[in-house]
Design an enzyme around this catalytic site. Structure first.
Site, PDB file in Angstrom:
ATOM      1  N   ASP A 163      29.616  44.407  61.257  1.00  0.00           N
ATOM      2  CA  ASP A 163      30.903  45.228  60.764  1.00  0.00           C
ATOM      3  C   ASP A 163      30.544  44.929  58.698  1.00  0.00           C
ATOM      4  O   ASP A 163      30.683  43.899  58.226  1.00  0.00           O
ATOM      5  CB  ASP A 163      32.403  44.732  61.403  1.00  0.00           C
ATOM      6  CG  ASP A 163      33.751  45.168  60.326  1.00  0.00           C
ATOM      7  OD1 ASP A 163      33.391  46.214  59.137  1.00  0.00           O
ATOM      8  OD2 ASP A 163      34.981  44.674  60.586  1.00  0.00           O
ATOM      9  N   TYR A 172      37.506  61.340  51.053  1.00  0.00           N
ATOM     10  CA  TYR A 172      35.558  61.111  51.559  1.00  0.00           C
ATOM     11  C   TYR A 172      34.350  61.715  50.335  1.00  0.00           C
ATOM     12  O   TYR A 172      34.044  60.639  50.386  1.00  0.00           O
ATOM     13  CB  TYR A 172      36.030  62.448  52.718  1.00  0.00           C
ATOM     14  CG  TYR A 172      33.556  62.155  53.343  1.00  0.00           C
ATOM     15  CD1 TYR A 172      33.409  61.700  53.893  1.00  0.00           C
ATOM     16  CD2 TYR A 172      33.237  63.628  52.947  1.00  0.00           C
ATOM     17  CE1 TYR A 172      32.560  60.988  54.836  1.00  0.00           C
ATOM     18  CE2 TYR A 172      31.723  63.478  53.081  1.00  0.00           C
ATOM     19  CZ  TYR A 172      31.004  62.260  54.377  1.00  0.00           C
ATOM     20  OH  TYR A 172      30.166  61.868  55.153  1.00  0.00           O
ATOM     21  N   LYS A 224      32.474  59.461  48.456  1.00  0.00           N
ATOM     22  CA  LYS A 224      30.789  59.581  48.087  1.00  0.00           C
ATOM     23  C   LYS A 224      29.655  59.460  46.508  1.00  0.00           C
ATOM     24  O   LYS A 224      28.946  58.588  45.762  1.00  0.00           O
ATOM     25  CB  LYS A 224      30.079  60.399  49.381  1.00  0.00           C
ATOM     26  CG  LYS A 224      30.024  60.624  50.610  1.00  0.00           C
ATOM     27  CD  LYS A 224      29.286  59.801  51.578  1.00  0.00           C
ATOM     28  CE  LYS A 224      29.061  59.349  52.922  1.00  0.00           C
ATOM     29  NZ  LYS A 224      29.038  57.984  53.402  1.00  0.00           N
ATOM     30  N   ASN A 253      23.576  53.846  56.845  1.00  0.00           N
ATOM     31  CA  ASN A 253      24.436  54.931  57.289  1.00  0.00           C
ATOM     32  C   ASN A 253      25.899  54.696  57.870  1.00  0.00           C
ATOM     33  O   ASN A 253      26.259  55.807  57.670  1.00  0.00           O
ATOM     34  CB  ASN A 253      23.047  54.888  58.134  1.00  0.00           C
ATOM     35  CG  ASN A 253      23.510  55.734  59.588  1.00  0.00           C
ATOM     36  OD1 ASN A 253      24.062  57.514  58.911  1.00  0.00           O
ATOM     37  ND2 ASN A 253      23.581  55.946  60.212  1.00  0.00           N
ATOM     38  N   THR A 258      26.025  65.646  63.898  1.00  0.00           N
ATOM     39  CA  THR A 258      26.357  64.610  64.703  1.00  0.00           C
ATOM     40  C   THR A 258      27.739  64.033  65.164  1.00  0.00           C
ATOM     41  O   THR A 258      28.330  65.043  65.743  1.00  0.00           O
ATOM     42  CB  THR A 258      25.846  63.459  62.809  1.00  0.00           C
ATOM     43  OG1 THR A 258      26.847  63.984  62.336  1.00  0.00           O
ATOM     44  CG2 THR A 258      24.878  64.018  62.339  1.00  0.00           C
ATOM     45  N   SER A 275      25.171  58.956  51.145  1.00  0.00           N
ATOM     46  CA  SER A 275      25.946  60.199  50.990  1.00  0.00           C
ATOM     47  C   SER A 275      25.929  61.199  51.595  1.00  0.00           C
ATOM     48  O   SER A 275      26.071  61.211  52.931  1.00  0.00           O
ATOM     49  CB  SER A 275      25.311  60.576  49.394  1.00  0.00           C
ATOM     50  OG  SER A 275      26.647  61.097  48.192  1.00  0.00           O
ATOM     51  N   THR A 281      22.295  47.893  63.865  1.00  0.00           N
ATOM     52  CA  THR A 281      23.326  46.585  63.664  1.00  0.00           C
ATOM     53  C   THR A 281      24.651  48.102  64.347  1.00  0.00           C
ATOM     54  O   THR A 281      24.289  48.761  63.660  1.00  0.00           O
ATOM     55  CB  THR A 281      22.743  46.750  62.432  1.00  0.00           C
ATOM     56  OG1 THR A 281      23.789  47.804  61.211  1.00  0.00           O
ATOM     57  CG2 THR A 281      22.375  45.733  61.500  1.00  0.00           C
TER      58      THR A 281
END
Length: 284
Positions: free
Chosen positions: A57, A149, A153, A84, A184, A135, A34
């Site tokens: 979303d 951030y 987490k 994710n 990433t 996380s 997705t």
């Protein structure tokens, strides 16, 4: 491999999500991949008889419900949910606007909550399932320039730990994944929002930090393809871990945090232990 499972992966249009979806497919599993743009998902992953690309979303409960319905209609069940999708609002706390801080929490915390809330009824009905939530080592140890951030987490950590005993009676497990630095797209302009310096005291530190973080993009030591393959291996095991330190730097963060907590517990042990109410039983 173990029996075929059916995965639902959020944020599968780019970055780590692509690698996770591909690794699950390579292992023989079915995948509902997705993202906000399903065409981008298909472009990244190609076509596969066990792949369904769906628009999702994570901040929109209606979109989440539609994606979960599509997954069940196609495969009949959801065995592994991978939360994710996420982003990164960087900056010193005083320079992050209230709106941006809330947006960070909305995506990184309430996004996984929305998806998990929609998937859990499916897993309860089948009396099995695994909720995997990404996380970060920033969910173990906070650091400057990551207050929003890290807050998102850290919240995921507490939520997932608390969810674990709630759903265990129905054959559902949870796993927190705490990656260190992986190569990433998290530090790209698509995923990270950097603040404009607005406070003189922070201005130079902000410029230096943004320059340093941008310089790290594409140079991180972790290999996301290897992480994805390891994740599939863990989900296929008889007892997936409740918490997985992904990367040598994540292990170091775990060990450092554990030692800090022990040191802090010992630092004022006598004072902390002296706070029992005078009227309480001696062995209370």
């Amino acid at each position: 491999m173990t029996d075929k499972k059916f995965w639902l992966v959020t944020g599968a249009g780019r970055g780590m999500g692509i690698d996770i979806a591909r690794a699950a497919l390579d292992a023989g599993h079915g995948v509902v991949a997705t993202g906000r743009d399903p065409d981008r998902v298909t472009a990244a992953l190609g076509t596969h008889e066990d792949l369904l690309a769906v628009a999702l979303d994570v901040t929109d409960p209606a979109s989440v419900a539609a994606a979960v319905d599509a997954a069940v209609q196609r495969f009949g069940r959801i065995d592994v949910l991978v939360n994710n999708a996420g982003n990164f609002y960087a900056g010193f706390f005083e320079e992050i606007t209230s709106e941006d801080f809330r947006a960070q929490i909305e995506t990184n915390l309430f996004g996984p909550l929305n998806v998990t809330r929609a998937v859990l009824p499916v897993m309860r009905a089948q009396r099995s399932g695994l909720v995997v939530t990404f996380s970060s080592s920033a969910g173990i140890t906070g650091g400057e320039f990551t207050s929003a951030y890290a807050a998102s987490k850290f919240a995921l950590e507490g939520w997932s730990e608390s969810l674990t005993p709630e759903v265990a009676p129905y054959g559902i497990g949870t796993m927190l994944v705490e990656p260190g630095f992986f190569r990433t797209e998290l530090l790209t302009e698509d995923s990270t929002r950097y603040p404009e310096p607005t406070i003189d005291d922070y201005a130079e530190r902000t410029r230096q930090t943004v320059t340093a973080w941008r310089g790290m993009n594409g140079q991180q030591s972790g290999d996301p393809v290897k992480l994805a393959r390891a994740l599939v291996e863990l989900t296929d095991s008889d007892e997936p871990p409740l918490r997985w330190a992904a990367g040598a730097d994540a292990i170091a963060a775990f060990e450092q945090k554990a030692q800090q907590l022990l040191d802090q517990a010992d630092a004022h042990r006598d004072l902390s232990s002296s706070l029992v109410h005078d009227g309480a039983p001696a062995n209370a």
